[in-house]
Design a protein around this motif. Structure first.
Motif, short mmCIF file in Angstrom:
data_model
loop_
_atom_site.label_atom_id
_atom_site.label_comp_id
_atom_site.label_asym_id
_atom_site.label_seq_id
_atom_site.Cartn_x
_atom_site.Cartn_y
_atom_site.Cartn_z
N TYR A 138 0.84 -1.20 0.00
CA TYR A 138 0.00 0.00 0.00
C TYR A 138 0.87 1.25 0.00
O TYR A 138 1.80 1.36 0.81
N GLY A 165 -4.66 0.47 4.56
CA GLY A 165 -4.95 0.83 3.19
C GLY A 165 -5.57 -0.22 2.31
O GLY A 165 -6.13 0.10 1.27
N VAL A 166 -5.51 -1.49 2.69
CA VAL A 166 -5.95 -2.57 1.81
C VAL A 166 -7.43 -2.85 1.98
O VAL A 166 -8.13 -3.17 1.02
#
Length: 497
Positions: free
Chosen positions: A150, A269-270
């Protein structure tokens, strides 16, 4: 004594929308005997003082081939960086075995790439695998291979998963790197295989990671995918899997009795709804398990990490976007929630005790954060006095001295190999009475100095063992390791709060 149901209820209350994605519970799992289910490397070498000659741990890559060779529909391999040596050879052989048997599983490789490293050459990796398969006389599978991170490696996959058809799972601390695990001076580590529906967790977590790849698939960045299809032979494409793993309509019959829960760290972020923070169901499970029970056993690489700036001792440091408060000591910092879990456990009753085995703090930085035992004793003792008002430093010292057995990994009375390199522990294991965890999540905060801190994707399994599984883990792995480890000594004058 906490039960797996207690841990599940706690995680459900903290992460109510994430069941089936960041954690899940399954009954009817099976763990059998040592040769096929427990893989510690180098296996049974606690009495060897010096180097160990290959092939000391070959049964681990061979077990991966056996697992993959049974696949009918789906093979998920989630790991750090590229598998090498015998690991790659046995994985390829397992894929070839499925095709020789007339089966055509989809194969998904997904690899994390940590901060500061060049991108993996996934095209060349696919060609290498294809060449090995064709040399065996087998057809090429539908295969996908991706690197995931990310924002240019601010967060990356660190999980280690091999999941087959929703019914067979391997997870633990091992990266699939032959030089680190199969040669003369191997890293000490542990992974475990589980048969049964708990394997669904490996696929579901892989589905979520692949969704991020599919939505952010840009060559030349830190997240991208390549593919190889039987009809195109060596024409490598740039697509990610268009379909996801789903439970089969006719799942295999349940053969075991072991209840288990898969737990994760979402990293950054994923996962949608987790953009700016990290939720670790694995940490929640440990914290809840430590509210009960009598004996805690821990095997980890490190308990803390190096901080990038001088901070007054025992200062608590909140980091923007990081959900766990950190506590500092002598340029080291620790996850305060994990420190508190141990501190509360030690002073909760007269019968509690903690055994913890780490890499020696005296070695160099490879697989080693150089965290002094003095700092660990300090932060645990300090938090005991804050969590139990009226507990004096002298009382905390006595509890640390009698109930906290902190030790560095050793074998044969030596914590170094013949060339002076330290023997390093890379396991991520804990056990509280009959609850145990095997997975990829470190107890130290993930950082990449200077000033860049992160939280990475992790996976593991918490199970409530039966007597046979408990005996296998303790008699084969933890007790011999603890018996050969070199125990640290806490001194009253070293406690500086």
């Amino acid at each position: 004594m906490a039960s797996l149901a207690d841990l599940l209820a706690d995680i459900r209350s903290k992460m109510p929308a994430e069941e089936g994605r960041l954690f899940g519970y399954e009954v009817g799992n099976y763990v059998g005997g040592l040769s096929k289910f427990l893989f510690d490397t180098p296996q049974d070498r606690w009495s060897d003082p010096f180097d160990v000659d290959p092939p000391h741990s070959s049964r681990f890559p061979e077990a991966l081939r056996t697992m993959i060779a049974k696949a009918a529909r789906w093979v998920d391999i989630v790991t750090m960086d590229e598998p090498t040596g015998a690991f790659l050879d046995e994985i390829v052989a397992g894929i070839g075995d499925t095709y020789a048997a007339g089966r055509r599983p989809i194969v998904r490789f997904l690899m994390g790439r940590s901060f500061g490293n060049f991108n993996l050459d996934t095209k060349t990796m696919l060609w290498k695998i294809a060449t090995k398969l064709e040399a065996r006389g087998g057809a090429l599978p539908e295969m996908y291979l991706a690197q995931i991170a990310y924002q240019e490696a601010k967060s990356w996959n660190h999980a280690k998963i091999v999941a087959i058809d929703g019914c067979d799972l391997m997870t633990g601390g091992h990266n699939l790197w032959a030089p680190d695990y199969l040669e003369k001076r191997p890293i000490f580590d542990m992974s475990m295989r589980f048969e049964g529906p708990i394997a669904k967790g490996g696929h579901m977590f892989a589905n979520a990671l692949w969704k991020f790849v599919r939505n952010n698939n840009v060559p030349g960045t830190k997240t991208y995918s390549n593919s190889l299809r039987p009809e195109t032979r060596y024409q490598v494409g740039g697509d990610a899997p268009r379909s996801e793993w789903a439970p089969p309509a006719d799942p295999p019959p349940v053969t075991g009795t072991l209840p288990a829960m898969w737990v994760t760290n979402s990293g950054w972020g994923v996962f949608p709804n987790h953009i700016d923070k990290s939720d670790s169901s694995g940490y929640y499970a440990f914290y809840r398990a430590m509210l009960d029970g009598k004996h805690c056993r821990i095997s980890q690489q490190d308990f803390g990490a190096r901080f990038w700036e001088r901070t007054p001792n025992f200062t608590e440091v909140p980091l923007d976007g990081y959900p766990y408060p950190l506590i500092c000591h002598d340029w080291h910092f620790f996850n305060r929630h994990l420190v508190d879990a141990i501190a509360m456990f030690l002073h909760r009753s007269d019968t509690t005790s903690v055994d913890m085995v780490l890499t020696s703090p005296d070695g160099r930085g490879h697989y080693n954060n150089l965290i002094s035992f003095k700092s660990i004793f300090n932060v645990v003792g300090y938090r005991m006095t804050r969590l139990r008002p009226g507990l004096s430093k002298e009382q905390a010292f006595r509890l640390l001295k009698t109930k906290f057995r902190l030790a560095k990994l050793s074998s044969g009375g030596k914590d170094t190999w013949s060339n002076g390199e330290p023997k390093r522990n890379h396991a991520k294991f804990w056990m509280v009475d009959d609850l145990f965890y095997v997975g990829s999540e470190n107890f130290y905060p993930s950082t990449v100095p200077p000033g860049i801190y992160g939280s990475i994707q992790e996976f593991g399994v918490v199970a409530q063992d039966g007597a046979a599984v408990r005996s296998m883990i303790l008699d084969t792995y933890f007790n011999p390791m603890m018996a050969k480890a070199v125990r640290g000594e806490v001194k009253l004058e070293d406690l500086t709060w």
